[in-house]
Design an enzyme around this catalytic site. Structure first.
Site, mmCIF file in Angstrom:
data_model
loop_
_atom_site.group_PDB
_atom_site.id
_atom_site.type_symbol
_atom_site.label_atom_id
_atom_site.label_comp_id
_atom_site.label_asym_id
_atom_site.label_seq_id
_atom_site.Cartn_x
_atom_site.Cartn_y
_atom_site.Cartn_z
ATOM 1 N N ASN B 154 -17.913 1.455 -34.393
ATOM 2 C CA ASN B 154 -19.135 1.258 -33.619
ATOM 3 C C ASN B 154 -19.122 -0.002 -32.777
ATOM 4 O OD1 ASN B 154 -19.154 0.367 -36.423
ATOM 5 N ND2 ASN B 154 -21.179 -0.471 -36.016
ATOM 6 N N CYS B 327 -27.026 -2.997 -36.585
ATOM 7 C CA CYS B 327 -27.632 -3.162 -37.902
ATOM 8 C C CYS B 327 -27.550 -4.597 -38.397
ATOM 9 C CB CYS B 327 -26.959 -2.258 -38.909
ATOM 10 S SG CYS B 327 -27.307 -0.540 -38.574
#
Lengths: 127, 403, 389
Positions: B154, B327
């Protein structure tokens, strides 16, 4: 991260950015922090013969609050004696800039930068 | 006119494609039935829509619809796959292997299993972000039961050697899980060919809605799991809970569009990414993080040396980009992914992840290039580190005052 | 084609128009990930925060007590398994009429050494306080009793039971959870008041109150330690990881606010419709389950003598009425309802069970038409049965 108006102002228009020439008289430098921690502040003061800080400059590698804190202290130390400069406390910086708790370390670093610059001056001038 | 800020964070989440939204809305309004209602047309209609979407998801990855289980998202899929397989096969062994650059959903799940008494090997990656197959083979043990490696990272967009790892796992009878949240619509995924047993998918990284994902569970050879959510026995007992029809329909449509358009779309995005890359590499002291070859065309992760990350983000607030993964970006910790590549903390701090997507334009990329040139220049003027480097000081020789 | 009349609001509800309006921007231009620090992300974060405050306000809780989940099933799983994971195994008491998403997690705990005790109910479907008090002598560590049952609509005296649990012998303490999925929007719900009497957690769901599927919450007293079910990223104070389903969460909050505002008026209206319907069903010989207990204003669970529920439901669907036989989640299951079994309803009558659950869109005209259809179906089906016999 929400920054206060004052932080944003110093960040967008930092005061007294730069370095003094190496040959200039009465220059002392405080360099604090470390790249690995995410902030390095370099504060330079130019002290007159009367022991009063005539000018100050800074360069900072760090977040917006670190830049603002160092920009602010360059304004504050000007016109102060070394001892007066040492009285500047991080809490005053944090309050002036309305720093959030996670950014208090920036104000501590700025206070440390003043102390380091003053110590450097005293060392160079044998006090 | 450019709309600011320019969204260059498609790996954090994507907008719902208007075609997807259009398809979802009827299932919020008149076709609102509970797919589990077996006694009336509202329920049947919802169930039919759910199955149609399941077929679309399966088709994108060349799987059988029966192998697709709906979940609330890739995080849940990763939890279900890893915990479900580890618990089911725990009598065969207690060792798992994963990689240091995995998403938190995988790493935190593995930590949880460690607390339960499983052992986990966290593989290092090479400097380019890829798993070293030799190191992987060396980590395998007779009691290894599950391997989890992400398809596409990611943060840096590198594509792991999934086919090779799959062959090794299959030969040893080890369950192989792949987090493909960042892969769908970006790389070809063919589960007929890949020896993958479990694969996690997310809708909201592929122009579908948030709150829906899926887990592929291979039927031949059959893979077993212990369910993590119990109740009415939905999804053949793998995952209970009322199916959110509109979200499922959205994921199906998003995956259908991905299947039909990814070839062309990826080339267009590659052109934009290469334009951005070319526009930024004439800045001094920039470093590309992660392999450029084995990488999705959407991602560019660059470190700008001697500039601090947070102030850089402030300076470029007209660009919606991320520093570190979405995150973890609330914390001030440098990205653990970049650290795993061996980047030092300063470079990790000053990294930007640009992820380009369906709705970006050339004009937006050019704006980004101009803005970065200007702001990086300004911040370096402000940086004592830059000044020292210009004076020829080697920063590694400096004794920093700790604080 | 005319849409069938929807009488299955305990399974799911149509979404309210205002809810859809509130959700759409979060699917469209305001699509950010709440964890992103740029403006797209911050806008989404603010929306989730506001939604949390709205949901909290609707049920008399504090915003920090609301943990968003993918729905009621997940919230029930989260509480039962999550709280158990922080305790040494002991006695777990759940009522026999709980939803499968309470019962099945509870059964899972048996594998981990827990002693599962099913709380029996009386013929009206109410947990018997005397039996409950006796069970408390075993000092359960976890208790789960739902506020309102999804099949019968029967309400439990949760406060009374919590009072008993709070005065357990030897000062023992249990965490008391209540599944409020069917109660929300249909009866007053005040977590502060419940919490003061010893209820520590509530489960909520959006799609039963005119909100979207895919959102729910666990309202949790912060003294209760729980382990997350879903790890990774640390969302929801570490209790539930995964990118927030912003649109559904916003829809959930809007639905909560509307439900609370409309509850009293709606309850009065639905009770009138329910009574009208129930009177008509009794005329043709229906048995109404749990009818002597306090019930939700919208639910009728009934059986007609000698008529198979599945058959009646199928015929009703063909005649344009959507109703349920047993709970939605277990509709695929041909077993007689576990709720009716727990109420000691005979297998024959239980097989005839049909649930009607009304909602704000339903009218007296629909009720009257329904009764006419049922009457004609009954005579038709019974004559068929008679011939077959």
């Amino acid at each position: 991260m929400a920054y206060s108006e004052k932080v944003l102002d110093h960040y967008e228009h930092p005061r007294n950015v730069g370095s003094f020439g190496k040959e200039e008289e009465g220059i002392a430098t405080g360099m604090v922090g470390a790249p690995a921690c995410g902030d390095v502040m370099k504060l330079q003061i130019k002290v007159g013969k009367d022991g009063v800080i005539e000018d100050a400059k800074f360069k900072t590698y760090g977040c917006g609050s670190a830049i603002a804190s160092s920009s602010l202290v360059t304004e504050w130390v000007k016109g102060k004696t070394l001892d007066q400069a040492l009285e500047i406390k991080n809490t005053q910086i944090a309050e002036e800039l309305a720093l959030p708790p996670v950014k208090i370390h920036c104000s501590i670093l700025a206070e440390d930068a003043i102390k380091a610059a003053v110590a450097d001056y005293k060392k160079k001038h044998g006090e | 006119m450019l709309k600011l800020p320019i969204y260059l964070d498609y790996s954090a989440t994507t907008p719902v494609d208007p075609r997807v939204a259009e398809k979802m809305i009827p299932y919020l309004v008149e076709k609102f039935g509970n797919p589990a209602s077996r006694s009336h047309a509202f329920g049947w209609e919802a169930e039919a829509a759910v199955e149609e979407a399941r077929a679309e998801v399966a088709k994108l990855v060349n799987a059988d619809p029966k192998e697709i289980i709906w979940t609330s998202g890739a995080t849940e899929s990763n939890n279900l796959a890893i915990k479900g397989a580890a618990h089911f096969y725990s009598s065969k062994g207690k060792h798992l292997i994963t990689v240091k650059t995995e998403h938190k959903a995988v790493l935190d799940t593995c930590r949880e299993l460690e607390r339960e008494g499983f052992e986990v090997t966290y593989l290092d990656v090479m400097e380019n972000g890829l798993v070293d197959l030799e190191a992987f083979k060396a980590a395998l043990r007779p009691d290894t039961i599950v391997v989890s490696v992400m398809f596409v990272n990611n943060e840096i967009g590198v594509i792991q050697p999934i086919a090779e790892i799959g062959e090794i796992c299959r030969a040893k009878g080890i369950i192989f899980h792949v987090d493909a949240a960042q892969a769908t619509g970006k790389v070809e995924v063919d589960l007929e060919k890949l020896k993958v047993d479990l694969m996690s998918f997310s809708a909201h990284k592929t122009y579908g809605p948030k709150g829906i994902g899926a887990l592929y569970v291979r039927r031949k050879p059959r893979v077993r799991l212990e369910a993590q959510m119990h109740g009415g026995g939905h999804e053949r007992g793998f995952r209970s809970g009322t199916l959110p029809t509109h979200q499922i329909v959205g994921m199906g449509e998003a995956f259908r569009i991905a299947r039909e358009e990814m070839g062309e779309e990826n080339e267009r995005i590659r052109t934009l990414r290469d334009r951005l890359l070319k526009g930024l590499t004439d800045i001094e002291h920039v470093y590309i993080n992660g392999d450029l070859e084995h990488r999705i065309p959407h991602n560019l992760n660059i470190s700008f040396a001697y500039v601090e990350g947070e102030s850089m983000m402030m300076a470029i607030k007209d660009l919606a980009v991320s520093s570190g993964s979405a995150c973890t970006s609330a914390s001030l910790e440098p990205s653990y992914v970049l650290r795993a590549l061996g980047r030092d903390d300063e470079l990790a701090h000053s990294s930007i992840r640009f992820t380009i997507g369906r709705f970006n334009t050339e004009e937006e990329i050019d704006y980004a290039i101009r803005l970065l040139h200007e702001k990086i220049g300004k911040l370096r003027e402000l940086s004592p580190l830059w000044e020292m480097v210009q004076e020829g000081v080697d920063l590694n020789t400096v004794q920093w005052a700790a604080h | 084609m005319q849409l069938p009349v929807y009488f299955d609001h305990n399974a799911t509800t149509p979404i309210d128009h205002a809810v859809l309006e509130a959700m759409l921007p979060w699917l469209d231009t305001r699509f950010g990930n709440p964890s992103s620090r740029h403006e797209y992300g911050r806008a989404a974060r603010r929306a989730v925060d506001e939604a949390r405050a709205q949901v909290a306000e609707a049920v008399g809780a504090h915003a920090t007590e609301v943990v968003f989940t993918s729905g009621g099933s997940e919230a029930n799983n989260l509480f039962i398994k999550g709280a158990a994971a922080c305790l040494a195994p002991g006695v777990l008491a759940v009522s026999a009429i709980e939803h499968p998403c309470v019962l099945n997690p509870a059964r899972q705990l048996v594998k981990r050494g827990w002693n599962l005790q099913m709380l029996p109910v009386d013929e009206e479907g109410r947990v018997d306080p005397a039996r409950f008090a006796r069970l408390l002598e075993q000092k359960p560590k976890l208790i789960s009793v739902m506020l309102a049952n999804n099949e019968t609509g029967v309400l439990q005296d949760v406060i009374g039971l919590a009072d008993l649990a709070a005065s357990m012998p030897g000062g023992a303490r249990a965490w008391f959870h209540s599944d409020a999925v069917q109660a929300l929007g249909k009866m007053p719900l005040d977590f502060r008041a419940l919490n003061a009497r010893g209820v520590h957690a509530l489960t909520l769901s959006a799609h039963k109150i005119g909100g979207p599927k895919g959102a729910g919450a666990l309202v949790l007293d912060k003294r209760v330690e729980i382990e997350p079910l879903i790890a990774g990223g640390g969302h929801e104070r570490g209790l539930r990881s995964g990118t927030e389903n912003v649109a559904a969460i916003v829809g959930f909050a809007t639905a909560c606010a509307l439900a609370v505002r409309r509850r009293e008026k709606m309850a009065t209206e639905l009770a009138l419709l329910r009574d009208r319907l129930e009177a008509g069903l009794r005329e043709i010989g229906a048995t109404v389950f749990g009818d002597r207990a306090p019930r939700l204003p919208n639910t009728i669970y009934f059986a007609l003598p000698n008529l198979d529920g599945e058959t009646l439901v199928t015929q009703l669907d063909r005649s344009g009425f959507a109703v349920a036989s047993g709970a939605a989640c277990s509709s695929a299951n041909p077993e007689p309802s576990h709720v009716l079994q727990a109420m000691s309803v005979g297998a024959g009558l239980a097989r005839g069970a049909v649930r009607i659950s009304l909602g704000p869109g339903n009218t007296a005209k629909q009720v009257d038409e329904f009764l006419l259809v049922v009457k004609s179906l009954v005579s038709k089906l019974l004559s068929l049965t008679a011939i077959a016999v």
